[in-house]
Design an enzyme around this catalytic site. Structure first.
Site, PDB file in Angstrom:
ATOM      1  N   THR A  14      37.844  40.665  16.854  1.00  0.00           N
ATOM      2  CA  THR A  14      38.423  42.089  17.110  1.00  0.00           C
ATOM      3  C   THR A  14      38.475  42.423  18.841  1.00  0.00           C
ATOM      4  O   THR A  14      38.869  43.173  19.374  1.00  0.00           O
ATOM      5  CB  THR A  14      38.118  43.260  16.427  1.00  0.00           C
ATOM      6  OG1 THR A  14      36.851  43.565  16.567  1.00  0.00           O
ATOM      7  CG2 THR A  14      38.412  43.012  15.150  1.00  0.00           C
ATOM      8  N   ALA A  16      37.982  41.553  23.125  1.00  0.00           N
ATOM      9  CA  ALA A  16      38.679  40.862  24.248  1.00  0.00           C
ATOM     10  C   ALA A  16      38.952  39.532  24.161  1.00  0.00           C
ATOM     11  O   ALA A  16      39.887  38.784  24.048  1.00  0.00           O
ATOM     12  CB  ALA A  16      38.619  41.552  25.505  1.00  0.00           C
ATOM     13  N   VAL A  17      37.771  39.003  24.083  1.00  0.00           N
ATOM     14  CA  VAL A  17      37.493  37.534  24.198  1.00  0.00           C
ATOM     15  C   VAL A  17      37.913  36.953  22.684  1.00  0.00           C
ATOM     16  O   VAL A  17      38.835  35.942  22.831  1.00  0.00           O
ATOM     17  CB  VAL A  17      36.149  37.078  24.432  1.00  0.00           C
ATOM     18  CG1 VAL A  17      35.931  35.656  24.326  1.00  0.00           C
ATOM     19  CG2 VAL A  17      35.922  37.439  25.958  1.00  0.00           C
ATOM     20  N   CYS A 131      31.751  33.618  32.562  1.00  0.00           N
ATOM     21  CA  CYS A 131      33.075  33.334  32.914  1.00  0.00           C
ATOM     22  C   CYS A 131      33.111  32.827  34.556  1.00  0.00           C
ATOM     23  O   CYS A 131      33.758  32.022  35.155  1.00  0.00           O
ATOM     24  CB  CYS A 131      34.030  34.657  33.136  1.00  0.00           C
ATOM     25  SG  CYS A 131      32.862  36.300  33.597  1.00  0.00           S
ATOM     26  N   SER A 161      38.064  43.306  32.555  1.00  0.00           N
ATOM     27  CA  SER A 161      38.252  42.713  31.384  1.00  0.00           C
ATOM     28  C   SER A 161      37.075  42.135  30.689  1.00  0.00           C
ATOM     29  O   SER A 161      36.802  41.809  29.722  1.00  0.00           O
ATOM     30  CB  SER A 161      39.861  41.918  31.031  1.00  0.00           C
ATOM     31  OG  SER A 161      39.638  40.791  32.020  1.00  0.00           O
ATOM     32  N   ARG A 244      32.413  44.093  40.859  1.00  0.00           N
ATOM     33  CA  ARG A 244      33.632  44.461  40.061  1.00  0.00           C
ATOM     34  C   ARG A 244      34.569  45.269  40.554  1.00  0.00           C
ATOM     35  O   ARG A 244      34.313  46.191  41.471  1.00  0.00           O
ATOM     36  CB  ARG A 244      33.153  45.449  38.731  1.00  0.00           C
ATOM     37  CG  ARG A 244      33.903  45.691  37.707  1.00  0.00           C
ATOM     38  CD  ARG A 244      34.157  44.465  36.722  1.00  0.00           C
ATOM     39  NE  ARG A 244      33.009  44.533  35.868  1.00  0.00           N
ATOM     40  CZ  ARG A 244      32.873  43.417  35.011  1.00  0.00           C
ATOM     41  NH1 ARG A 244      33.793  42.280  34.991  1.00  0.00           N
ATOM     42  NH2 ARG A 244      31.602  43.506  34.136  1.00  0.00           N
ATOM     43  N   HIS A 251      39.599  36.816  37.845  1.00  0.00           N
ATOM     44  CA  HIS A 251      38.183  36.782  38.693  1.00  0.00           C
ATOM     45  C   HIS A 251      38.588  35.888  39.897  1.00  0.00           C
ATOM     46  O   HIS A 251      39.180  34.570  39.518  1.00  0.00           O
ATOM     47  CB  HIS A 251      37.045  36.067  37.855  1.00  0.00           C
ATOM     48  CG  HIS A 251      36.246  36.966  36.988  1.00  0.00           C
ATOM     49  ND1 HIS A 251      36.682  38.284  36.507  1.00  0.00           N
ATOM     50  CD2 HIS A 251      35.343  36.712  35.908  1.00  0.00           C
ATOM     51  CE1 HIS A 251      36.003  38.792  35.680  1.00  0.00           C
ATOM     52  NE2 HIS A 251      34.989  37.676  35.232  1.00  0.00           N
TER      53      HIS A 251
END
EC number: 1.2.1.11
Lengths: 348, 348
Positions: A14, A16-17, A131, A161, A244, A251
C-alpha cells in the site's frame, strides 16, 4: 516450471513504492502465477486491483511466505529485518528495497546494468540500493568501464516521494498554505522519526535521513558506501551532499567525477552513454536539451545530460543525472532484479 | 562635506533588486542628501515611498546623473552599458549590479568582506558580483586566509527571484495550476530571452542564463571567473553547476573545497567562520541545525553549515552555504560597497 507460475509477494503493497512495484510488475508482464499482497497490520484489509483482479492486502507474518518464490520488500527496515529471514527460511528469494541488509557482506547489492552477475552469490536476500545511488551508478558504469574512475563528488536534488505518500501530502498542503498566506506546522519532513520538522515548500533542506557521528547523513553514507560496493571499488573516492526539495517525484544529481585515464572528450562520453543500458542521453545545450525531474516521471531510464569537461583537470567531468526515484530508484530496479533472477535461472 | 548630503541615484528602482536596494538604504540609514529614482521608459512615472516621502520614478537618461555622487545600477546589462559611462562622465561613482563590466580589468569586482581595498583602484565603475558568487566567497575567504585554497566544486540551488519579479509570479501561478490540476504554459523561466521555456514548479532546471560554447552556462562561468577575480587567485580551480529551483528567495550552495594546507579539523573551520565578517555559522547536526533558504530571507548574512571533512582527502571539506540572493547577493552588497566608499573616503 513454466514461465507463468511464480508466486510473488509484495510486502508494503500500500506504500508509494509498493504501488509502483505492482504497476511495474503489470507493465512488464512479469510471469506471476500467484500474487500475495502484504502490509503492516494498520494497512491490512485494503483492496488493490492488479490486472483487473481485486486483492485484499493481508498482514505480513512469517507464514505469509509459504510457497512464495520471490518476495519484494518495501515496508521499512524493521519489517525487512523481522520478516526477510522468515521468507528465506520458507524458500523465497527476497529482493529488499530497505537499507536493512545492503551492506551485509553476504548480501548482493544489485543494479542489473552494473553488477547483475553478483546475483549468483545470493544467500536468499538480495538488496536493492538506495534510489539516489542507483541512478548515479547506472550513469557512471559505462564511463568507469572505458576510462576508470577515481573520484566522485555528488550533490543531490531529491524529491519528497522518497519519504513516502505522507511527505507528498505534506508538501502539497504546505505549498497551498503558503500561496494562501496561511499558517502551517511541519510534521513529517525532513525525517519522520527525527526531533525537528521543517518547511519543505519553497525551501531546500540539506538533510535526508538521520545524521551520523561524522556529520554526514545516513542518506549520504548510503550513497558513499553503496556506490563502492556495487561497483566493486573499495578505494573509489565518493562524497555526497543530499538535499530534499519541493519536487514530488524525480531525483536529480550534480555529479563531478575524475577518471583514471585522462583526456576523453565530451563527445566520447556522450557516445558511451548513448548506447549504455538503462540510460537516455539528453544533452544538447544549444537547443536547451537536458534532463529535468518533471520530464522523467513515469519512465524507467536514467537520463543524463550537461556533460562537460572540467575547466582545470584533464580527467575531470561534470554531468546532470535524473531519474524517477520510485521507478528506477526503487520499484523498477527491484522488478528488474526479479527479471534477472529468472533470466539467470536463479528462481525456482 | 557633512555625512548626510550624498546624492544617490538608483537605476532600476522598480525591479526586485531595486526595491530591495531602497529598503536596505533606508534600514542602513545611508547618508542621503538627495535621492533620484530611475528606470526604463516603461516603468517611469511609478510612485515609490522612501522614508515616508513619495518619489516619482523618472526615465534614466545621461542627464539624470548630473550632481549624483553614487549611482546604484540594477536595470540589466544593456542599461548599464549605455548609461554607466554617462554617469561616470558626470562625476558619479557607479556601483553596477549587472554583469556588464565585472570582468573588465580596470573595474574592481568587490565583496567588502573579501576585497574592500580593491575599491581604491576604481575608475568610476565598481562591479557588484553575481549573487551566487558573493555568498560563496564570503564563506571561503576566512578559510583561504588561514589554510589556502586550491579547488572549489559548487552545485547551486537557486531561487527564482534572481530572475526578477515576473519569474516569481510565474512560479507561483504555475504552482497553483499544478495543485489545481490545470494546464499552464511556461513563458519566462529558465531564461527570459532564450528559445524554450520550462516548468519551474515542482521541478529542478539545470540552466541559469544562456549556454556558452563550452557547455557551461553564463551563470556558471560567472561563478568561475568572478571567484578568481575577487579572491585574486587566477590559478584557483573552480567548477560550478547552477540549478534553478521552485524557491522564491534564498540561494543555497553545496560546496566542496580542497585547501592548500592539510589537516584542519572541522572544529577549526567552524571557529574561523564563527568570527568571520558577514557570516553566521549554523552548524549543529545533532540538533538538526543547518542553514535553509526559508530561514535566510530578509537577512544580510551568509549562513554556513554542514561543514564536514571529506572522507578520503585530508585537505577536502564540504559545506552548505545559504544567503538571501536579493540582499547579500545584490542590494546589500551594493549598499555595502557604497558604505565602504564613504568609509575609505572615496566618495566626494
Amino acid at each position: 516450471m513454466t514461465t507463468s507460475n511464480y508466486h510473488v509477494a509484495v510486502v508494503g503493497a500500500t506504500g508509494a513504492v509498493g504501488q509502483q512495484m505492482l504497476k511495474t510488475l503489470e507493465e512488464r508482464n512479469f510471469p506471476i502465477g500467484k500474487l500475495t499482497l502484504l502490509s503492516s497490520k494498520r494497512s491490512a484489509g485494503k483492496e488493490i486491483t492488479f490486472k483487473g483482479e481485486t486483492y485484499i492486502v493481508q498482514e505480513a507474518t512469517p507464514e505469509s511466505f509459504e510457497g512464495v518464490h520471490v518476495a519484494l520488500f518495501s515496508a521499512g527496515g524493521s519489517v525487512s529485518k523481522a520478516l526477510a529471514p522468515e521468507a528465506v527460511k520458507r524458500g523465497a528469494i527476497v529482493v529488499d528495497n530497505t537499507s536493512a541488509f545492503r551492506m551485509d557482506a553476504d548480501v548482493p547489492l544489485v543494479v542489473p546494468e552494473v553488477n547483475e552477475e553478483d546475483l549468483r552469490n545470493h544467500n536468499g536476500i538480495i538488496a536493492n540500493p538506495n534510489c539516489s545511488t542507483i541512478q548515479m551508478v547506472v550513469a557512471l558504469e559505462p564511463i568507469r568501464k572505458q576510462y576508470g574512475l577515481t573520484k566522485v563528488v555528488v550533490s543531490t536534488y531529491q524529491a519528497v516521494s522518497g519519504a513516502g505518500l505522507e511527505a507528498i501530502e505534506e508538501m502539497k498542503s504546505q505549498t497551498q498554505s503558503i500561496l494562501n498566506e496561511e499558517e502551517f506546522t511541519p510534521e513529517i519532513l525532513p525525517v519522520g522519526g527525527d526531533k525537528k520538522h521543517y518547511q519543505i515548500a519553497f525551501n531546500a533542506v540539506p538533510q535526508i535521513d538521520l545524521f551520523q557521528e561524522n556529520g554526514y547523513t545516513f542518506e549520504e553514507m548510503k550513497m558513499i558506501n553503496e556506490t563502492k560496493k556495487i561497483m566493486h571499488m573499495e578505494s573509489l573516492e565518493v562524497a555526497a551532499t543530499c538535499v530534499r526539495l519541493p519536487i514530488e517525484t524525480g531525483h536529480s544529481e550534480s555529479v563531478y567525477i575524475e577518471t583514471e585515464k585522462s583526456g576523453a572528450t565530451v563527445e566520447e562520453l556522450k557516445g558511451l552513454l548513448q548506447t549504455a543500458p538503462g540510460v537516455t542521453l539528453q544533452d544538447d545545450p544549444a537547443n536547451q536539451v537536458y534532463p529535468m525531474a518533471a520530464d522523467c516521471v513515469g519512465k524507467e531510464d536514467v537520463f543524463v545530460g550537461r556533460i562537460r569537461r572540467d575547466l582545470d583537470r584533464d580527467n575531470g567531468y561534470h554531468m546532470w543525472v535524473v531519474s524517477d526515484n520510485l521507478i528506477k530508484g526503487a520499484a523498477w530496479n527491484s522488478v528488474q532484479i526479479a527479471e534477472s533472477l529468472v533470466k539467470l535461472q536463479l528462481l525456482s
